[in-house]
Scaffold this motif. Structure first.
Motif, PDB file in Angstrom:
ATOM      1  N   UNK A 111     -29.796   3.534  31.550  1.00 53.55           N
ATOM      2  CA  UNK A 111     -30.078   3.115  30.352  1.00 53.55           C
ATOM      3  C   UNK A 111     -28.440   3.912  29.494  1.00 53.55           C
ATOM      4  N   UNK A 112     -27.088   3.535  30.735  1.00 59.04           N
ATOM      5  CA  UNK A 112     -25.598   3.396  30.074  1.00 59.04           C
ATOM      6  C   UNK A 112     -25.236   2.220  29.798  1.00 59.04           C
ATOM      7  N   UNK A 113     -24.601   2.258  29.791  1.00 60.87           N
ATOM      8  CA  UNK A 113     -23.075   0.581  29.768  1.00 60.87           C
ATOM      9  C   UNK A 113     -21.774   0.726  30.191  1.00 60.87           C
ATOM     10  N   UNK A 114     -21.398   0.112  30.358  1.00 61.83           N
ATOM     11  CA  UNK A 114     -20.329  -1.121  31.526  1.00 61.83           C
ATOM     12  C   UNK A 114     -19.309  -1.749  30.686  1.00 61.83           C
ATOM     13  N   UNK A 115     -18.475  -2.152  30.925  1.00 60.25           N
ATOM     14  CA  UNK A 115     -17.388  -3.000  30.915  1.00 60.25           C
ATOM     15  C   UNK A 115     -16.811  -3.709  31.525  1.00 60.25           C
ATOM     16  N   UNK A 116     -17.157  -4.513  32.246  1.00 61.10           N
ATOM     17  CA  UNK A 116     -16.347  -5.494  33.494  1.00 61.10           C
ATOM     18  C   UNK A 116     -15.326  -6.393  32.650  1.00 61.10           C
ATOM     19  N   UNK A 117     -13.561  -6.233  33.417  1.00 63.75           N
ATOM     20  CA  UNK A 117     -13.321  -7.448  33.287  1.00 63.75           C
ATOM     21  C   UNK A 117     -13.002  -7.821  34.335  1.00 63.75           C
ATOM     22  N   UNK A 118     -12.467  -9.110  34.179  1.00 63.83           N
ATOM     23  CA  UNK A 118     -12.204 -10.433  35.294  1.00 63.83           C
ATOM     24  C   UNK A 118     -10.128 -10.952  35.101  1.00 63.83           C
ATOM     25  N   UNK A 119     -10.097 -11.004  34.830  1.00 61.62           N
ATOM     26  CA  UNK A 119      -8.057 -11.299  34.792  1.00 61.62           C
ATOM     27  C   UNK A 119      -7.521 -12.708  35.757  1.00 61.62           C
ATOM     28  N   UNK A 120      -7.489 -12.994  35.181  1.00 60.41           N
ATOM     29  CA  UNK A 120      -6.782 -15.005  36.132  1.00 60.41           C
ATOM     30  C   UNK A 120      -5.139 -13.578  35.831  1.00 60.41           C
ATOM     31  N   UNK A 135      -8.224 -10.525  39.339  1.00 59.09           N
ATOM     32  CA  UNK A 135      -8.406  -9.009  39.213  1.00 59.09           C
ATOM     33  C   UNK A 135      -8.958  -8.347  38.972  1.00 59.09           C
ATOM     34  N   UNK A 136     -10.608  -7.549  38.943  1.00 59.77           N
ATOM     35  CA  UNK A 136     -11.670  -6.806  38.062  1.00 59.77           C
ATOM     36  C   UNK A 136     -11.323  -5.660  38.390  1.00 59.77           C
ATOM     37  N   UNK A 137     -11.987  -5.493  37.188  1.00 57.46           N
ATOM     38  CA  UNK A 137     -11.995  -3.820  36.716  1.00 57.46           C
ATOM     39  C   UNK A 137     -13.228  -3.260  35.759  1.00 57.46           C
ATOM     40  N   UNK A 138     -13.728  -2.244  35.906  1.00 59.47           N
ATOM     41  CA  UNK A 138     -14.161  -1.818  34.715  1.00 59.47           C
ATOM     42  C   UNK A 138     -15.774  -0.805  35.887  1.00 59.47           C
ATOM     43  N   UNK A 139     -15.892  -0.892  37.187  1.00 55.99           N
ATOM     44  CA  UNK A 139     -16.969  -0.653  37.701  1.00 55.99           C
ATOM     45  C   UNK A 139     -17.361   1.181  37.320  1.00 55.99           C
ATOM     46  N   UNK A 140     -18.227   1.132  38.074  1.00 50.97           N
ATOM     47  CA  UNK A 140     -18.382   2.536  38.726  1.00 50.97           C
ATOM     48  C   UNK A 140     -20.199   2.962  38.648  1.00 50.97           C
ATOM     49  N   UNK A 178     -16.316  -5.172  42.570  1.00 50.72           N
ATOM     50  CA  UNK A 178     -15.840  -4.074  41.654  1.00 50.72           C
ATOM     51  C   UNK A 178     -18.058  -4.041  41.657  1.00 50.72           C
ATOM     52  N   UNK A 179     -17.854  -2.208  42.851  1.00 48.37           N
ATOM     53  CA  UNK A 179     -19.140  -1.916  42.529  1.00 48.37           C
ATOM     54  C   UNK A 179     -19.652  -0.997  41.412  1.00 48.37           C
ATOM     55  N   UNK A 180     -20.911  -1.467  40.649  1.00 45.50           N
ATOM     56  CA  UNK A 180     -21.592  -0.794  39.803  1.00 45.50           C
ATOM     57  C   UNK A 180     -22.732  -0.475  39.950  1.00 45.50           C
ATOM     58  N   UNK A 181     -22.870   1.742  39.734  1.00 49.31           N
ATOM     59  CA  UNK A 181     -24.030   2.113  40.138  1.00 49.31           C
ATOM     60  C   UNK A 181     -24.282   2.625  39.047  1.00 49.31           C
ATOM     61  N   UNK A 182     -26.194   2.319  39.291  1.00 50.37           N
ATOM     62  CA  UNK A 182     -26.749   2.583  38.448  1.00 50.37           C
ATOM     63  C   UNK A 182     -27.921   3.903  38.833  1.00 50.37           C
ATOM     64  N   UNK A 183     -27.047   5.077  38.836  1.00 47.05           N
ATOM     65  CA  UNK A 183     -28.577   5.720  39.295  1.00 47.05           C
ATOM     66  C   UNK A 183     -28.387   7.703  38.562  1.00 47.05           C
ATOM     67  N   UNK A 184     -29.316   8.361  38.930  1.00 52.00           N
ATOM     68  CA  UNK A 184     -29.193   9.297  37.899  1.00 52.00           C
ATOM     69  C   UNK A 184     -28.826  10.438  38.416  1.00 52.00           C
ATOM     70  N   UNK A 196     -31.679  -1.947  39.067  1.00 54.36           N
ATOM     71  CA  UNK A 196     -31.613  -2.645  39.964  1.00 54.36           C
ATOM     72  C   UNK A 196     -30.301  -3.491  39.521  1.00 54.36           C
ATOM     73  N   UNK A 197     -29.656  -3.422  38.731  1.00 51.09           N
ATOM     74  CA  UNK A 197     -28.333  -3.364  38.618  1.00 51.09           C
ATOM     75  C   UNK A 197     -27.537  -3.225  39.556  1.00 51.09           C
ATOM     76  N   UNK A 198     -27.439  -2.530  40.103  1.00 53.49           N
ATOM     77  CA  UNK A 198     -26.748  -1.371  40.842  1.00 53.49           C
ATOM     78  C   UNK A 198     -26.383  -2.478  42.011  1.00 53.49           C
ATOM     79  N   UNK A 199     -24.985  -3.049  42.137  1.00 51.27           N
ATOM     80  CA  UNK A 199     -24.304  -4.138  42.731  1.00 51.27           C
ATOM     81  C   UNK A 199     -22.875  -4.309  43.334  1.00 51.27           C
ATOM     82  N   UNK A 200     -22.799  -5.241  43.680  1.00 49.35           N
ATOM     83  CA  UNK A 200     -21.319  -5.234  44.081  1.00 49.35           C
ATOM     84  C   UNK A 200     -21.157  -6.881  42.799  1.00 49.35           C
ATOM     85  N   UNK A 201     -20.281  -6.349  41.767  1.00 48.33           N
ATOM     86  CA  UNK A 201     -19.649  -7.683  40.452  1.00 48.33           C
ATOM     87  C   UNK A 201     -18.563  -8.284  41.263  1.00 48.33           C
ATOM     88  N   UNK A 202     -19.285 -10.576  41.153  1.00 46.38           N
ATOM     89  CA  UNK A 202     -18.219 -10.949  41.504  1.00 46.38           C
ATOM     90  C   UNK A 202     -17.580 -11.616  40.370  1.00 46.38           C
TER      91      UNK A 202
END
Length: 121
Positions: A15-24, A5-10, A115-121, A90-96
């Motif tokens: 230049x910003x930050x995000x933290x993804x989590x993955x729990x079994x 179970x993933x969470x934390x995308x957005x 989980x989708x991560x989108x880096x955009x202004x 260029x970090x924009x992607x779906x993270x698995x």
């Protein structure tokens, strides 16, 4: 069976930050490896960061994220995290989330839903 179970995308600005989590979904005593891949539109899925040997803590990172991303874990919770700093478009992607679990002489692969991560202004 194991669910990841993933969470934390957005959406985040460059230049910003995000933290993804993955729990079994359950406690696992035989994790061989666990970490993160990503897939951008029109591109192949690629390794981002991985505990290549979960018990020893050995890690591997894609060259494109070294120095910006950090993988960490909570062994008791069978959870891995991906701290992403200095994000670029260029970090924009779906993270698995991905894990390899030992089952006797076999190794089983499991993937999260992404989980989708989108880096955009």
């Amino acid at each position: 069976q194991v669910q990841l179970v993933e969470s934390g995308g957005g959406l985040v600005q460059p230049g910003g930050s995000l933290k993804l989590s993955c729990a079994a979904s359950r406690i696992i005593f035989s994790i061989y490896a666990m970490g993160w891949y990503r897939q951008a539109p029109g591109k192949q899925r690629e390794l981002v960061a991985m505990f290549t040997r979960f018990t020893s803590g050995d890690t591997d990172y894609a060259d494109s994220v070294k120095g910006r991303f950090t993988i960490s874990r909570d062994n008791a919770k069978n959870t891995v995290y991906l701290q992403m700093n200095s994000l670029k478009p260029e970090d924009t992607a779906v993270y698995y989330c991905h894990t390899k679990i030992e089952r006797g002489p076999m190794i089983d692969d499991y993937w999260g839903q992404g989980t989708q991560v989108t880096v955009s202004s």
